[in-house]
Design an enzyme around this catalytic site. Structure first.
Site, short mmCIF file in Angstrom:
data_model
loop_
_atom_site.label_atom_id
_atom_site.label_comp_id
_atom_site.label_asym_id
_atom_site.label_seq_id
_atom_site.Cartn_x
_atom_site.Cartn_y
_atom_site.Cartn_z
N HIS A 3 12.19 40.64 25.62
CA HIS A 3 13.63 40.52 25.43
C HIS A 3 13.96 40.04 24.01
O HIS A 3 15.01 40.41 23.46
CB HIS A 3 14.19 39.53 26.46
N ASP A 33 21.32 40.23 22.75
CA ASP A 33 21.65 39.43 23.93
C ASP A 33 23.16 39.12 23.93
O ASP A 33 23.97 40.05 23.84
CB ASP A 33 20.78 38.17 23.93
N TYR A 84 28.89 31.93 29.52
CA TYR A 84 28.66 32.47 30.86
C TYR A 84 29.78 32.09 31.82
O TYR A 84 30.13 32.86 32.72
CB TYR A 84 27.32 31.93 31.41
#
Length: 369
Positions: free
Chosen positions: A340, A173, A285
């Site tokens: 994931h 990730d 982010y």
């Protein structure tokens, strides 16, 4: 006349670049507003349904005892002189053996690599880091302290302060994003690169801008650009959103026998319930759009890309597209039924595939699978 034509051509190229840039940022901010409206509607609905519980959450004051399980390794700290930050990591295996460095994703911490720490300590010095802003590592205040070049430099500094000049790097990730960038900018420090459920950064941005289905799946990228509101939404109903990510049928770890226990979930809630613990990770982010697209893209290290086919956030085509940027031995393994959270979902398969890749000869240049 020729000079005039060249000038017009150059002006056209510059105008096209500016128009693409304008379109890109219009998309970013426009989708951010759209996602915010959706989230606010969900918040209002939660308040209507559970007015007393919505804004209640508990700070876990005591860490679960199993986080200090000695079979996972030893808890250590290193302070980097250049940045002044202190990093926490868990290490196992003999000092002096080749370094295998594990980088976690969001919202995770070193514990997500527990199965790999036990598996690879026999032949490697295995180190799972709490990255900047996570867990017991320092959490500098201010969004500007989480630029991607700082995050990549952290890994270089940690490797060097551990006494190594090369390593095997494994990322999942967001940790995969940092691992890709580390391999791009410091190829001389990477023996082999192993990435789980994270495409090459350029493959991600190119694919997302051309596929509305992936843009929808990546909508949280845009929502996380906002100040404070994302922290609130991840906290309400006693961190229900974080619990949902790991345990729901849609996004969670679904393989029977490997689902997170209630204790495992509490370990995550212990970390992210601490005051300010969500802001640092969300700042990753908040800096991503100022860093992409990349000026430098090629990966010279041998690469293994592992991908859970049931990933709710990322489409498989991006994994295949990543090979365009790899100039060395490249292998992709799609894992059926895996989510994931691949290294926790199917650790035995993941560990076997990593062992196979590690034992492959690096002399097989240009191989594709």
């Amino acid at each position: 006349m020729a000079r005039l034509l060249r000038s017009l051509a150059l002006l056209t190229v510059r105008l096209a670049c500016r128009m693409r840039l304008l379109a890109f940022w219009t998309l970013v901010y426009g989708f951010c507003v759209f996602c915010t409206c959706i989230v606010l509607l969900k918040l209002v609905w939660s308040v209507v349904r559970r007015p007393k519980k919505t804004f209640q959450w508990t700070v876990r004051e005591t860490a679960p005892a199993f986080l200090n399980d000695t079979s996972l390794g030893t808890h250590c700290y290193v302070r980097i002189k250049e940045s002044g930050l202190r990093f926490h990591y868990v290490a196992a295996g003999e000092r002096g053996k080749p370094l295998m460095l594990f980088l976690h994703g969001f919202p995770e911490f070193w514990f997500s690599w527990r199965h790999q720490l036990r598996e690879f300590k026999s032949e490697f010095r295995v180190v799972a880091v709490d990255m900047r802003g996570y867990g017991e590592s320092d959490m500098p205040v201010g969004m500007e302290n989480y630029k991607l070049d700082y995050l990549v430099a952290d890994i270089k500094d940690i490797v060097e302060y551990l006494g190594y000049n090369r390593c095997y790097i494994v990322g999942h990730d967001w940790g995969g994003m940092i691992a890709w960038l580390f391999a791009i900018y410091y190829p001389e420090m990477v023996n082999k690169l192993i990435v789980l459920n994270c495409p090459h950064p350029s493959a991600f941005i190119d694919y997302t801008l051309r596929h509305p289905s992936q843009l929808k799946k990546s909508s949280y990228f845009f929502f996380f650009q906002l100040p404070r509101l994302p922290e609130l939404m991840l906290s309400i109903n006693d961190f229900k959103a974080i619990k949902y990510l790991f345990t729901s049928h849609t996004t969670g770890i679904g393989r029977k026998g490997c689902r997170l226990t209630s204790g495992d979930v509490e370990a995550y809630l212990y970390v992210f319930s601490q005051p300010g613990a969500l802001t640092g990770p969300l700042n990753y982010y908040r800096n991503v759009f100022s860093f992409l697209p990349l000026n430098q893209q090629d990966v010279k290290s041998p690469v293994l890309l592992l991908w859970g086919e049931r990933d709710a956030f990322l489409e498989q085509e991006m994994a295949e597209n990543s090979k365009l940027y790899i100039k060395n031995h490249f292998r992709i393994n799609m894992i059926s039924g895996a989510s994931h959270w691949l290294q926790q979902d199917q650790p035995d398969i993941v560990n076997t595939l990593i062992w196979t890749f590690l034992k492959e000869s690096e002399s097989r240049k240009g191989y594709r699978n």
